[in-house]
Design a protein around this motif. Structure first.
Motif, PDB file in Angstrom:
ATOM      1  N   ARG A 259       0.832  -1.203   0.000  1.00  0.00           N
ATOM      2  CA  ARG A 259       0.000   0.000   0.000  1.00  0.00           C
ATOM      3  C   ARG A 259       0.871   1.258   0.000  1.00  0.00           C
ATOM      4  N   SER A 260       2.016   1.174   0.670  1.00  0.00           N
ATOM      5  CA  SER A 260       2.885   2.352   0.761  1.00  0.00           C
ATOM      6  C   SER A 260       4.067   2.252  -0.198  1.00  0.00           C
ATOM      7  N   LEU A 261       3.875   1.474  -1.277  1.00  0.00           N
ATOM      8  CA  LEU A 261       4.968   1.278  -2.244  1.00  0.00           C
ATOM      9  C   LEU A 261       4.560   1.771  -3.628  1.00  0.00           C
ATOM     10  N   GLY A 262       5.476   2.474  -4.269  1.00  0.00           N
ATOM     11  CA  GLY A 262       5.281   2.866  -5.668  1.00  0.00           C
ATOM     12  C   GLY A 262       6.424   2.280  -6.469  1.00  0.00           C
ATOM     13  N   TYR A 263       6.116   1.710  -7.627  1.00  0.00           N
ATOM     14  CA  TYR A 263       7.141   0.974  -8.385  1.00  0.00           C
ATOM     15  C   TYR A 263       7.239   1.505  -9.811  1.00  0.00           C
ATOM     16  N   LEU A 264       8.454   1.801 -10.205  1.00  0.00           N
ATOM     17  CA  LEU A 264       8.720   2.185 -11.595  1.00  0.00           C
ATOM     18  C   LEU A 264       9.625   1.114 -12.201  1.00  0.00           C
ATOM     19  N   PRO A 265       9.086   0.266 -13.079  1.00  0.00           N
ATOM     20  CA  PRO A 265       9.939  -0.769 -13.681  1.00  0.00           C
ATOM     21  C   PRO A 265      10.922  -0.172 -14.680  1.00  0.00           C
ATOM     22  N   GLU A 266      11.957  -0.957 -14.975  1.00  0.00           N
ATOM     23  CA  GLU A 266      12.884  -0.530 -16.022  1.00  0.00           C
ATOM     24  C   GLU A 266      12.090  -0.560 -17.328  1.00  0.00           C
ATOM     25  N   GLN A 267      12.141   0.490 -18.082  1.00  0.00           N
ATOM     26  CA  GLN A 267      11.339   0.619 -19.305  1.00  0.00           C
ATOM     27  C   GLN A 267       9.875   0.267 -19.023  1.00  0.00           C
ATOM     28  N   PRO A 268       9.145   1.168 -18.388  1.00  0.00           N
ATOM     29  CA  PRO A 268       7.755   0.853 -18.044  1.00  0.00           C
ATOM     30  C   PRO A 268       6.891   0.619 -19.282  1.00  0.00           C
ATOM     31  N   TYR A 269       5.990  -0.337 -19.155  1.00  0.00           N
ATOM     32  CA  TYR A 269       5.077  -0.671 -20.248  1.00  0.00           C
ATOM     33  C   TYR A 269       3.664  -0.270 -19.843  1.00  0.00           C
ATOM     34  N   PHE A 270       2.911   0.165 -20.817  1.00  0.00           N
ATOM     35  CA  PHE A 270       1.568   0.670 -20.522  1.00  0.00           C
ATOM     36  C   PHE A 270       0.555   0.055 -21.471  1.00  0.00           C
ATOM     37  N   TYR A 271      -0.712   0.286 -21.153  1.00  0.00           N
ATOM     38  CA  TYR A 271      -1.776  -0.039 -22.109  1.00  0.00           C
ATOM     39  C   TYR A 271      -1.778   1.111 -23.103  1.00  0.00           C
TER      40      TYR A 271
ATOM     41  N   GLY B 164       5.302   6.684 -16.190  1.00  0.00           N
ATOM     42  CA  GLY B 164       5.747   5.643 -15.257  1.00  0.00           C
ATOM     43  C   GLY B 164       5.865   6.194 -13.847  1.00  0.00           C
ATOM     44  N   PHE B 165       6.415   7.404 -13.738  1.00  0.00           N
ATOM     45  CA  PHE B 165       6.532   8.050 -12.423  1.00  0.00           C
ATOM     46  C   PHE B 165       5.148   8.359 -11.857  1.00  0.00           C
ATOM     47  N   ALA B 166       4.253   8.808 -12.740  1.00  0.00           N
ATOM     48  CA  ALA B 166       2.896   9.126 -12.277  1.00  0.00           C
ATOM     49  C   ALA B 166       2.248   7.886 -11.665  1.00  0.00           C
ATOM     50  N   ILE B 167       2.426   6.727 -12.336  1.00  0.00           N
ATOM     51  CA  ILE B 167       1.842   5.475 -11.821  1.00  0.00           C
ATOM     52  C   ILE B 167       2.472   5.132 -10.465  1.00  0.00           C
ATOM     53  N   ALA B 168       3.812   5.295 -10.409  1.00  0.00           N
ATOM     54  CA  ALA B 168       4.519   4.973  -9.147  1.00  0.00           C
ATOM     55  C   ALA B 168       4.061   5.879  -8.007  1.00  0.00           C
TER      56      ALA B 168
ATOM     57  N   LEU C 228       9.431   4.571  -2.696  1.00  0.00           N
ATOM     58  CA  LEU C 228       9.468   4.455  -4.157  1.00  0.00           C
ATOM     59  C   LEU C 228      10.584   3.502  -4.554  1.00  0.00           C
ATOM     60  N   VAL C 229      10.229   2.513  -5.361  1.00  0.00           N
ATOM     61  CA  VAL C 229      11.224   1.560  -5.852  1.00  0.00           C
ATOM     62  C   VAL C 229      11.384   1.814  -7.347  1.00  0.00           C
ATOM     63  N   LEU C 230      12.550   2.288  -7.727  1.00  0.00           N
ATOM     64  CA  LEU C 230      12.776   2.693  -9.120  1.00  0.00           C
ATOM     65  C   LEU C 230      13.870   1.811  -9.727  1.00  0.00           C
ATOM     66  N   ASP C 231      13.500   1.109 -10.792  1.00  0.00           N
ATOM     67  CA  ASP C 231      14.460   0.221 -11.444  1.00  0.00           C
ATOM     68  C   ASP C 231      15.038   0.956 -12.659  1.00  0.00           C
ATOM     69  N   GLU C 232      16.286   1.321 -12.559  1.00  0.00           N
ATOM     70  CA  GLU C 232      16.983   2.030 -13.648  1.00  0.00           C
ATOM     71  C   GLU C 232      16.149   3.204 -14.176  1.00  0.00           C
ATOM     72  N   PRO C 233      15.838   4.179 -13.341  1.00  0.00           N
ATOM     73  CA  PRO C 233      14.933   5.253 -13.799  1.00  0.00           C
ATOM     74  C   PRO C 233      15.513   6.138 -14.896  1.00  0.00           C
ATOM     75  N   MET C 234      16.850   6.132 -15.038  1.00  0.00           N
ATOM     76  CA  MET C 234      17.453   7.008 -16.068  1.00  0.00           C
ATOM     77  C   MET C 234      17.731   6.245 -17.369  1.00  0.00           C
ATOM     78  N   SER C 235      17.455   4.969 -17.375  1.00  0.00           N
ATOM     79  CA  SER C 235      17.823   4.124 -18.503  1.00  0.00           C
ATOM     80  C   SER C 235      17.195   4.610 -19.813  1.00  0.00           C
ATOM     81  N   GLY C 236      18.047   4.783 -20.810  1.00  0.00           N
ATOM     82  CA  GLY C 236      17.579   5.124 -22.153  1.00  0.00           C
ATOM     83  C   GLY C 236      17.141   6.562 -22.352  1.00  0.00           C
ATOM     84  N   LEU C 237      17.362   7.422 -21.350  1.00  0.00           N
ATOM     85  CA  LEU C 237      16.931   8.817 -21.494  1.00  0.00           C
ATOM     86  C   LEU C 237      18.063   9.685 -22.040  1.00  0.00           C
ATOM     87  N   ASP C 238      17.696  10.748 -22.736  1.00  0.00           N
ATOM     88  CA  ASP C 238      18.721  11.686 -23.209  1.00  0.00           C
ATOM     89  C   ASP C 238      19.137  12.580 -22.020  1.00  0.00           C
ATOM     90  N   PRO C 239      20.210  13.380 -22.183  1.00  0.00           N
ATOM     91  CA  PRO C 239      20.693  14.175 -21.038  1.00  0.00           C
ATOM     92  C   PRO C 239      19.631  15.073 -20.412  1.00  0.00           C
TER      93      PRO C 239
END
Lengths: 329, 254
Positions: A86-98, A154-158, A166-177
């Motif tokens: 209940r008190s956890l927010g999760y951002l997977p590496e490369q989040p997938y959505f509908y 992804g952050f909004a969902i988390a 907040l548990v963030l898996d590679e939150p910077m992965s694949g992003l530009d500077p």
């Protein structure tokens, strides 16, 4: 409900292991006897090479993988109780959505999964769209979004339900500077608002900037844990010195006790192995009319730490002391 | 309950975009409309044949929709990794599985309703009588498809969509012919195979129970109690398979 006896601890794992059975080979441990405690308001960096077990650990914390042994507690509630999240927010590496949903519909869907009613969902969308600047894209289908925008969703969902952890898996992965900068600023603002953040990353400079503590995972085992200062070798390993107008005979003399790194125009750059020698030489140079441009003591970076850990691993492996990964049958 | 509803609505919204659905629906309608052609070669029986083929078409194409969409239900969520942010929510896993099932049932209800109305309207246009029992037959077919959905969901938690589809299809075929497990040829009687086949007769759902096509087409009366019995039978079997799906998914790594 299990009490951990310490209200400061938001996330705790005790002897956490994940073993994958194999018919052909010996069973593999992706994570072995992992025990960590993350305190309230702390930013904890979870580091390790590819395949070290970071994502496996995160997936166990988030209820996606079932631990083989050991336990996980979130705010004192054991992982077996789904409401521990209940008190956890999760951002997977490369989040997938509908892909067919809009950001607004997506956030509302996750609000419903958190158990909110219609009015609460509407209020939560207002809060998150304000915080992450989603209002302009609220009704565009996610399939049209760039990587950076997807990361925002992804952050909004988390952040739905304003979770404490907040548990963030590679939150910077694949992003530009620019994208990385935005996410870094977001993590800092979340930290300032009192959130506890547990995140894995390969971007070591980000970890150095953001984390209060780090844990280093190697082949499923926690090999180092503490503040960055504690984990890294903090003694000065070398000193980079840039001098100007240094006479030729002094350059020859310095070259005997230091490495001449670069020479351009009337500048010269040396790398000294010890700060004492560097101090003596700089003093001598200044006495001979040279000018000191730079004096930079070098400490071990996280990158060098990883290289050191890798060398240690390979040496252990060569000596047949591969004490982890494979379960003795 | 709110979480189950949210998953169900989302599953429905996702499934309704599946192109396979429309291809199957198109072919179902083609068969219903085309059944008149077969009616022409049977003098005076054309309405009966249109009714018969329409109900058969709803049954077969409905089952194909259930199998193709249903066996993808959980697997697709895992494959596309959308499941990560769902299972990490504070909700028990059974709510997710039941939500997926109800979403699929919602979809199949829409499909059967469309096929029933089109076929009923077509029969009426051809001058046939479409009475209350025609729609009761469609309703029982819908209950049968709920059961196929539950089987598809169970296999979706266990295997890949292709293997799952093959398994459900086998269940579907054997489920329509469970009678052969009792009516055994002489060389099988009193062999060790006999009790196994008899056990299968009692374990497998009997899909032919849901089929009142012949009675409806020929105007033979059916007891309302039979309809209630088949309804309860279908719901209980569906609940059993959904429960097994929940058990399978409870400790599954995703």
């Amino acid at each position: 409900m299990l009490s951990m006896g310490d209200e400061r601890i938001v996330l705790k794992t005790k002897d956490l292991s994940k073993r994958y059975p194999s018919l052909k080979r010996k069973d593999m441990f992706a994570v072995k006897d992992l025990s960590i405690e993350i305190n309230k308001g702390e930013v904890f960096g979870f580091l390790g090479r590819n395949g070290a077990g970071k994502t496996t650990t995160i997936k166990m914390i988030c209820g996606l993988l079932i631990p083989t042994s050991g336990g996980i507690w979130i705010n004192g509630i054991e992982w077996k109780n789904p409401y521990s999240r209940r008190s956890l927010g999760y951002l997977p590496e490369q989040p997938y959505f509908y892909e067919y949903l809009t950001p607004k519909e997506t956030v509302k869907f996750y609000c419903q999964l958190k158990g909110m009613n219609k009015r609460e969902c509407e209020r939560e969308w207002g809060r998150l769209s304000e915080m992450l600047d989603l209002k302009d894209i609220s009704d565009i289908r996610i399939r049209n979004f760039s990587k950076g925008m997807r990361q925002k969703i992804g952050f909004a969902i988390a952040l739905v339900g304003n979770p404490e952890l907040l548990v963030l898996d590679e939150p910077m992965s694949g992003l530009d500077p620019i994208g990385r900068k935005h996410i870094r600023e977001l993590i800092i603002s979340l930290k300032n608002s009192g959130k506890t953040i547990f995140f894995s990353s390969h971007v070591l400079s980000d970890v150095e900037q953001l984390c209060d503590r780090v844990g280093v995972l190697t082949r499923g085992r926690l090999v180092a844990e503490g503040s960055i200062k504690e984990v890294l070798h903090q003694e000065i390993r070398s000193v980079d010195v840039v001098l100007r107008y240094l006479e030729e005979w002094l350059i020859n003399e310095f070259s005997a006790s230091a490495q001449l790194v670069h020479r351009w125009e009337d500048y010269v750059c040396f790398k000294f192995d010890s700060s004492e020698i560097a101090n003596l030489m700089v003093k001598k140079a200044l006495e001979n009319s040279a000018k000191l441009v730079e004096f930079v003591p070098q400490k071990e970076s996280l990158e060098e730490f990883f290289v050191r850990m890798q060398i240690t691993e390979e040496e252990e492996s060569k000596r047949g002391k591969l004490y982890y990964s494979k379960l003795e049958e | 309950m709110g979480r189950i509803f949210a998953v169900a609505v989302n599953t429905y919204r996702e499934s309704i975009r599946d192109k396979v659905l429309y291809v199957l629906l198109f072919f179902a309608i083609v068969v219903i409309i085309g059944s008149k052609a077969i009616g022409w070669i049977s003098i005076g029986q054309d309405i009966k044949i249109v009714k018969d083929l329409s109900l058969a078409s709803i049954s077969v194409f409905g089952a194909l929709i259930s199998i193709f969409v249903g066996t993808n239900l959980v697997y697709k969520e895992i494959d596309k990794r959308t499941i990560y942010t769902i299972i990490s929510q504070p909700m028990p896993r059974y709510q997710f599985v039941i939500g997926k099932y109800l979403g699929l049932c919602l979809l199949i209800t829409l499909m059967v309703t469309i096929m029933s109305l089109i076929s009923g309207g077509y029969i009426a246009i051809l001058g046939g009588e479409v009475n209350y029992w025609y729609f009761v037959a469609c309703f029982l077919l819908l209950i049968k498809l709920f059961l196929v959905n539950a089987l598809a969901l169970l296999f979706s938690t266990l295997s890949s969509p292709i293997l799952g589809a093959i398994m459900v299809f086998c269940f579907y075929i054997f489920g329509h012919a469970t009678g052969i497990f009792l009516d055994l040829p002489p060389h099988i009687k009193d062999t060790p195979v006999e009790p196994i086949l008899k056990a299968l007769y009692y374990i497998l759902p009997n899909f032919s129970n849901f089929d009142i096509r012949a009675e409806v087409v020929n105007g033979v009366s059916i007891s309302m109690w039979y309809v209630v019995y088949v309804f309860v039978y279908g719901i209980l079997y569906s609940a059993l398979f959904v429960y097994l799906g929940v058990l399978m998914f409870e400790n599954k790594d995703v």
